[in-house]
Structures are given as C-alpha cells and as structure tokens.
Design an enzyme around this catalytic site. Structure first.
Site, PDB file in Angstrom:
ATOM      1  N   GLY A   9       0.867  -1.182   0.000  1.00  0.00           N
ATOM      2  CA  GLY A   9       0.000   0.000   0.000  1.00  0.00           C
ATOM      3  C   GLY A   9       0.898   1.225   0.000  1.00  0.00           C
ATOM      4  N   GLY A  54       1.813   4.470   3.797  1.00  0.00           N
ATOM      5  CA  GLY A  54       2.886   3.662   3.199  1.00  0.00           C
ATOM      6  C   GLY A  54       4.026   4.510   2.666  1.00  0.00           C
ATOM      7  N   ARG A  60     -13.957   3.339  12.499  1.00  0.00           N
ATOM      8  CA  ARG A  60     -12.974   2.401  11.940  1.00  0.00           C
ATOM      9  C   ARG A  60     -13.651   1.078  11.596  1.00  0.00           C
ATOM     10  NH1 ARG A  60     -10.190   5.044  16.378  1.00  0.00           N
ATOM     11  NH2 ARG A  60      -8.393   6.225  15.605  1.00  0.00           N
ATOM     12  N   ASN A  79      -6.984  -0.469   9.009  1.00  0.00           N
ATOM     13  CA  ASN A  79      -8.121  -0.453   9.945  1.00  0.00           C
ATOM     14  C   ASN A  79      -9.282  -1.323   9.487  1.00  0.00           C
ATOM     15  OD1 ASN A  79      -7.652   1.124  12.247  1.00  0.00           O
ATOM     16  ND2 ASN A  79      -7.797   3.026  11.063  1.00  0.00           N
ATOM     17  N   ARG A 116       0.294  10.049  20.788  1.00  0.00           N
ATOM     18  CA  ARG A 116      -0.731  11.115  20.796  1.00  0.00           C
ATOM     19  C   ARG A 116      -1.018  11.562  22.232  1.00  0.00           C
ATOM     20  NH1 ARG A 116      -4.788   8.572  16.182  1.00  0.00           N
ATOM     21  NH2 ARG A 116      -3.912   9.752  14.440  1.00  0.00           N
ATOM     22  N   HIS A 156      -7.808  -0.217  19.217  1.00  0.00           N
ATOM     23  CA  HIS A 156      -7.584   1.050  18.526  1.00  0.00           C
ATOM     24  C   HIS A 156      -8.956   1.571  18.118  1.00  0.00           C
ATOM     25  CE1 HIS A 156      -5.609   4.144  16.343  1.00  0.00           C
ATOM     26  NE2 HIS A 156      -5.970   3.719  15.160  1.00  0.00           N
TER      27      HIS A 156
HETATM   28  O1  TXD Z   1      -3.143   3.401  13.817  1.00  0.00           O
HETATM   29  C1  TXD Z   1      -3.425   2.850  12.785  1.00  0.00           C
HETATM   30  N1  TXD Z   1      -3.352   1.534  12.691  1.00  0.00           N
HETATM   31  C2  TXD Z   1      -3.841   3.624  11.598  1.00  0.00           C
HETATM   32  C3  TXD Z   1      -4.522   2.946  10.530  1.00  0.00           C
HETATM   33  C4  TXD Z   1      -3.468   4.980  11.430  1.00  0.00           C
HETATM   34  C5  TXD Z   1      -3.667   5.612  10.229  1.00  0.00           C
HETATM   35  C6  TXD Z   1      -4.263   4.956   9.081  1.00  0.00           C
HETATM   36  N2  TXD Z   1      -4.857   3.703   9.396  1.00  0.00           N
HETATM   37  C7  TXD Z   1      -5.367   2.860   8.295  1.00  0.00           C
HETATM   38  O2  TXD Z   1      -4.305   2.530   7.406  1.00  0.00           O
HETATM   39  C8  TXD Z   1      -6.407   3.524   7.406  1.00  0.00           C
HETATM   40  O3  TXD Z   1      -7.676   3.507   8.021  1.00  0.00           O
HETATM   41  C9  TXD Z   1      -6.326   2.630   6.193  1.00  0.00           C
HETATM   42  O4  TXD Z   1      -7.075   1.439   6.406  1.00  0.00           O
HETATM   43  C10 TXD Z   1      -4.834   2.275   6.096  1.00  0.00           C
HETATM   44  C11 TXD Z   1      -4.062   3.071   5.047  1.00  0.00           C
HETATM   45  O5  TXD Z   1      -4.246   4.445   5.278  1.00  0.00           O
HETATM   46  P1  TXD Z   1      -3.702   5.525   4.204  1.00  0.00           P
HETATM   47  O6  TXD Z   1      -3.995   6.847   4.767  1.00  0.00           O
HETATM   48  O7  TXD Z   1      -2.331   5.190   3.783  1.00  0.00           O
HETATM   49  O8  TXD Z   1      -4.707   5.239   2.972  1.00  0.00           O
HETATM   50  P2  TXD Z   1      -4.470   5.564   1.418  1.00  0.00           P
HETATM   51  O9  TXD Z   1      -3.655   6.805   1.274  1.00  0.00           O
HETATM   52  O10 TXD Z   1      -5.797   5.488   0.763  1.00  0.00           O
HETATM   53  O11 TXD Z   1      -3.568   4.345   0.925  1.00  0.00           O
HETATM   54  C12 TXD Z   1      -4.015   3.035   0.855  1.00  0.00           C
HETATM   55  C13 TXD Z   1      -3.346   2.380  -0.322  1.00  0.00           C
HETATM   56  C14 TXD Z   1      -3.765   2.952  -1.682  1.00  0.00           C
HETATM   57  O12 TXD Z   1      -2.620   3.417  -2.387  1.00  0.00           O
HETATM   58  C15 TXD Z   1      -4.428   1.781  -2.386  1.00  0.00           C
HETATM   59  O13 TXD Z   1      -4.241   1.767  -3.788  1.00  0.00           O
HETATM   60  C16 TXD Z   1      -3.721   0.602  -1.721  1.00  0.00           C
HETATM   61  O14 TXD Z   1      -3.659   0.976  -0.343  1.00  0.00           O
HETATM   62  N3  TXD Z   1      -4.396  -0.682  -1.872  1.00  0.00           N
HETATM   63  C17 TXD Z   1      -3.726  -1.832  -2.062  1.00  0.00           C
HETATM   64  N4  TXD Z   1      -2.406  -2.087  -2.132  1.00  0.00           N
HETATM   65  C18 TXD Z   1      -2.047  -3.367  -2.355  1.00  0.00           C
HETATM   66  N5  TXD Z   1      -2.921  -4.383  -2.473  1.00  0.00           N
HETATM   67  C19 TXD Z   1      -4.258  -4.163  -2.388  1.00  0.00           C
HETATM   68  N6  TXD Z   1      -5.116  -5.197  -2.508  1.00  0.00           N
HETATM   69  C20 TXD Z   1      -4.705  -2.831  -2.178  1.00  0.00           C
HETATM   70  N7  TXD Z   1      -5.924  -2.263  -2.049  1.00  0.00           N
HETATM   71  C21 TXD Z   1      -5.725  -0.944  -1.866  1.00  0.00           C
END
Ligand code: TXD
Length: 304
Positions: A7, A12, A86, A118, A149, A173
């Site tokens: 991701g 990422g 979430r 999440n 935080r 979380h």
């Molecule tokens: O404390 C925590 N655990 C968190 C969790 C803090 C912040 C963000 N949190 C969660 O992380 C958020 O709720 C999301 O479920 C993830 C990723 O957050 P982000 O802000 O990075 O989301 P983006 O910018 O939308 O990026 C997600 C990427 C995007 O580029 C998609 O194309 C990709 O995931 N994606 C995939 N990559 C690989 N394989 C698959 N199947 C796939 N599906 C989507």
C-alpha cells in the site's frame, strides 16, 4: 535488511520516506495501482543525493519484488472518511488483507508482519489467521500511535517536554482504548496527583478522539505523519532488539484475563518479533476496561 510496504498511499509512502532517510533497510513499496508505487519510489530516489541516503528503493505491483523481506508492513486498504468509524471498514478491508497475506506468506514466509490497516485489531487478527505465522510475528500498529498522541496531549496540558511524560495506552484502537493513568507520570510525578477526576477524563477522551479530529480536519482520508512515525518506532525497536516496552496489538492468550483476540498490550520487541507480553500492575477499573475493550474487538471479529 529488507522492508516491504504494501500500500503506497499516505501512510505507506510516508513510512517509506522514514525508512529511506534512516538507512535502516532497503525498501520496497507495492500497490495495486499501476505507476503510483513506481512514481513514489523514483521521487524518493531523486531526493537521495540531497538528503544523503544510499539504500535501494523499489516501487512495484509485483510481489516477486518483495521476496525474502525481513519485515512486511501492510497499509493496503481504505482509510475512513468523516462520519465513519474504523469498524465501518471491516468488510472492505478484510478482503484486501486476505489477498495481501495470501501473497506475502509465499514470498516472505519468515517475515515479521506489521499490520496498519483499519479496523486495526480485527485486521491484525485476520492476518494472523490467514498467514499461519507464529503469533510472535504478527503485530498490529496502533497502541504506539495512541501513546505518542497521549504524550503530546499531556505535555501540552502540563507544559512539560515530551521526554518528561511517561505513559502507555492499551486496548482496542478505537473508542474503547485504555490510557493507563496508573502508569502515567509527568516529570516523575503520578498524574493522578496532578489533576482532578474530571480533568483526567477530559484528557483520556481527547486521545480517544484524536484520530477522528484529524479525519474531520482533513475532510478526506486520515492521519499519516504520526502513524508512520509510530510504525517506524516499532521497526527501530525490532532492529535494536532492545527492551523498550511498546503498546502493540497482539494475540492475547490469557494475559490480563483476555484470550483469543488481538488487542493493544505492552510488549518487548526484538529481531524475531514479540519477545514477551509484559505484565504491568494495573488498577482494577483499568483491567475491567481492558477486558471490555477486547470484547468489542471480539464482536467485530465475529462479523468477518
Ligand atoms: O493506527 C493505525 N493503525 C492507523 C490505521 C493509522 C492511520 C491509518 N490507518 C489505516 O491505514 C487507514 O484507516 C487505512 O485502512 C490504512 C491506510 O491508510 P492511508 O492513509 O495510507 O490510505 P491511502 O492513502 O488510501 O492508501 C491506501 C493504499 C492505496 O494506495 C491503495 O491503492 C492501496 O492501499 N491498496 C492496495 N495495495 C495493495 N494491495 C491491495 N489489494 C490494495 N488495495 C488498496
């Protein structure tokens, strides 16, 4: 050392920047979207001569490039939008986690998995089940973020430096997270001697609402600077193999009276993942809150 990040969105890509700048490991950024991980990796490489790092950075859509990773961080999935909890992401992101883990378990069977997607505790549990990896090698990132935080909130409230705040946040979380006041000290003094009950409740609620506050302010997507920093703190603890206690989501098997579920507990991390879950002496009301928090994860897992 090789770290793959699945991701290449906000969390990422920001994590990739932190890894690159630390020179801790070669880094692979993978995404389903064509071009984006390649573009971000190239951008990071263009920055290398200015910043001075030298490690390999690869952007890809092919799991073969992640082969033999020491650590795989999973950020793939949808972030929440204003008004969403979430938990609302459980079905959508569950199928993404399944697809990702299916690939990772064949390309990096010995890796330590750090799950970020999440709803965190449920997705970490799913990754554990789908991978078949030992419980020591499946770790959810959230408690480290909630703790940093809370440190910020407390340092601002009491006008001290971050290093003078000692605290830890356990549990799910989500809204039922448990900031441990019994293990919170401000410049060495127990916080319970420094503020009244109402104030303490207000501070606990502030950390519980931190993520939603950022979601509301951004209008689109969720936090990523602090989440990537917290994940990087975990990676540093794994590499350093030190005895630093961090809050991470892990499989409880009787610890704190909780079983068969992932939730935020204090652990020591090392080269092989979780070395041990640390038994802290906590107050009866905190223990009760921790068990209730774990029950809410169980409920969510049952919908998977
Ligand atoms: O404390 C925590 N655990 C968190 C969790 C803090 C912040 C963000 N949190 C969660 O992380 C958020 O709720 C999301 O479920 C993830 C990723 O957050 P982000 O802000 O990075 O989301 P983006 O910018 O939308 O990026 C997600 C990427 C995007 O580029 C998609 O194309 C990709 O995931 N994606 C995939 N990559 C690989 N394989 C698959 N199947 C796939 N599906 C989507």
């Amino acid at each position: 050392m090789k770290i793959s990040i699945i991701g290449s969105g906000n969390v990422g890509a920001t994590l990739a920047k932190r890894v690159a700048e630390s020179e801790l490991a070669d880094c692979v950024l993978l995404d389903v979207v064509k071009g984006v991980p390649q573009g971000k990796a190239l951008d990071l490489l263009h920055a290398a001569p200015s910043v001075g790092y030298q490690k390999k950075i690869t952007g890809t859509n092919d799991y073969n490039d992640t082969k033999g990773s020491d650590i795989v961080v999973v950020t793939a999935g949808f972030p929440r939008q204003p008004g969403m909890s979430r938990g609302d992401l459980v079905k959508k992101n569950g199928s993404i986690i399944k697809a990702v883990i299916k690939n990772i378990k064949t390309t990096s069977p010995n890796a330590i998995l750090i799950i970020i997607t999440n709803p965190l505790d449920a997705m970490a549990y799913l990754a554990y089940k789908e991978s078949g990896f030992d419980k020591s090698r499946v770790i959810g990132m959230a408690g480290t973020l909630d703790t940093t935080r809370f440190k910020y909130i407390l340092a601002s409230e009491f006008g001290v430096k971050y290093k003078d705040v000692e605290t830890i946040v356990l549990g799910q979380h989500g809204p039922s997270m448990v900031p441990l006041l019994s293990h919170t000290r401000i410049s060495g003094k127990p916080i319970t001697e420094m503020a009244k009950k109402d104030k303490l409740e207000e501070l606990k609620n502030k950390v519980r609402e931190s993520g939603a506050k950022i979601v509301g302010l951004l209008g689109k997507g969720s936090a990523y600077y602090a989440p990537s920093a917290a994940c990087f703190e975990m990676i540093k603890a794994i590499v350093a193999n030190n005895d630093k206690i961090l809050s991470v989501s892990c499989l409880a098997q009787g610890e704190y009276g909780i079983s068969g579920v992932f939730t935020g507990l204090p652990v020591r991390l090392g080269r092989k993942g979780i070395k041990e879950i640390v038994k802290l002496n906590i107050e009866a009301d905190e223990l009760k809150a921790l068990k209730e928090s774990a029950d809410s994860v169980k409920e969510m897992i049952s919908t998977l």
